[in-house]
Motif scaffolding. Sequence first.
Motif, short mmCIF file in Angstrom:
data_model
loop_
_atom_site.label_atom_id
_atom_site.label_comp_id
_atom_site.label_asym_id
_atom_site.label_seq_id
_atom_site.Cartn_x
_atom_site.Cartn_y
_atom_site.Cartn_z
N UNK A 1 -7.53 3.93 -4.59
CA UNK A 1 -8.64 4.31 -3.71
C UNK A 1 -8.50 5.77 -3.31
N UNK A 2 -9.60 6.52 -3.40
CA UNK A 2 -9.66 7.89 -2.88
C UNK A 2 -10.53 7.87 -1.62
N UNK A 3 -9.98 8.37 -0.52
CA UNK A 3 -10.69 8.37 0.76
C UNK A 3 -10.79 9.79 1.31
N UNK B 1 2.28 8.55 -8.00
CA UNK B 1 1.59 9.48 -7.12
C UNK B 1 2.55 10.60 -6.78
N UNK B 2 2.07 11.84 -6.78
CA UNK B 2 2.91 12.95 -6.37
C UNK B 2 2.37 14.27 -6.86
N UNK B 3 3.04 15.35 -6.46
CA UNK B 3 2.63 16.66 -6.96
C UNK B 3 2.98 16.79 -8.44
N UNK B 4 2.34 17.72 -9.12
CA UNK B 4 2.46 17.83 -10.58
C UNK B 4 3.91 18.01 -11.02
N UNK B 5 4.65 18.87 -10.34
CA UNK B 5 6.02 19.14 -10.76
C UNK B 5 6.91 17.92 -10.58
N UNK C 1 0.84 -1.19 0.00
CA UNK C 1 0.00 0.00 0.00
C UNK C 1 0.88 1.24 0.00
N UNK C 2 0.63 2.11 -0.97
CA UNK C 2 1.28 3.42 -1.00
C UNK C 2 0.23 4.48 -0.76
N UNK C 3 0.56 5.50 0.03
CA UNK C 3 -0.44 6.52 0.37
C UNK C 3 0.16 7.91 0.37
N UNK C 4 -0.57 8.84 -0.24
CA UNK C 4 -0.29 10.26 -0.08
C UNK C 4 -1.53 10.87 0.55
N UNK C 5 -1.36 11.86 1.40
CA UNK C 5 -2.50 12.43 2.12
C UNK C 5 -2.38 13.94 2.21
N UNK D 1 -7.08 11.04 1.56
CA UNK D 1 -6.04 10.06 1.27
C UNK D 1 -6.20 9.51 -0.14
N UNK D 2 -5.07 9.32 -0.81
CA UNK D 2 -5.06 8.63 -2.10
C UNK D 2 -4.14 7.43 -1.95
N UNK D 3 -4.68 6.24 -2.16
CA UNK D 3 -3.92 5.02 -1.93
C UNK D 3 -3.85 4.16 -3.19
#
Length: 306
Positions: free
Chosen positions: A103-105, A123-127, A77-81, A90-92
């Motif tokens: 999954x979007x939570x 997963x990450x910021x646009x830049x 599982x990878x997660x950015x929040x 959260x985006x997992x």
Amino acid sequence: MSLIIAYIGKKGCVMASDKRKIGYFGDKQNLKTLEEELYSGAIDNDEDFLNRASELGISIKITDDANKLKVVGNTIRGEVSTKGTFETRRRRIYGTTNGYQIIELLGSETESRKAGEKGIVIFGNVYAKQLAEPLIKRKVKASQSLRYMGEVFESILAEVASKTPTVGDKFDVLMQQPVFSVSEAQKHLNITIDNDIKVLTKFRQELTEQLVQQSLAIDMASKIISKGDVGRVVSIDGNMLHVQLNDKTQAMDGNWKQLAAPGQNVLMFTESDNVKIGDKVVIENEDLCLKKDKSSLKCDIILCSL
């Protein structure tokens, strides 16, 4: 403030992630300016980031100890929040052999759920993603082993980290290689994800209960009586006294649950042999005693005002 790269295929799943976490505090407009510069690539290292934040009057805290990857069952599982005013978004991604789900939570509520069979997910910021995508196309080959692919991902993360403070220079790499067909993978993912979200829901419920209890404790602590009348003696049995609380006093236990309301009786203990029915009980200098002669009293309750 994250970059997670995941590969999912017939060999298994490998994910790599940085460990950076950044906390902000300051004027909202200045914070917006700082973020715009950060995500446009105008700030390309930690020193310049700290200096620019200082110029804008923004306090920031950078740490590189966040765990964004976790093995759950036979999946990674990878997660950015992102923390909002009231809820955490959260985006997992959950990945295993021959399958993944994104999954979007919002809090612990599922807002979207998408499934896939194989590929590379970022997963990450646009830049940060703009920096990573050409490196992935150039360096990653389908014939590579998972272990080697994890090393390639780590080198990509390091290169991106050298060009933006949004990605840290410490990394985690995890790999899972269970034997699943495409259909088996999705069945396993469904069970794993459902259970994992239940754990999150339970955790959030427990956290909410703790916060409520802490708030109650703070509120009740401010009501603890340190001075004044609390009641009068209505019954005497040896060294045990039954004291009727006055109309402004209540008795609480250590968990701030009410044991006796105003007008009800509580048990107290005395070493004095000069107690009479009707004697007033008071607290003076935070000591519980009889008003008439300051004889000390003891009890196993907390006396609070309403």
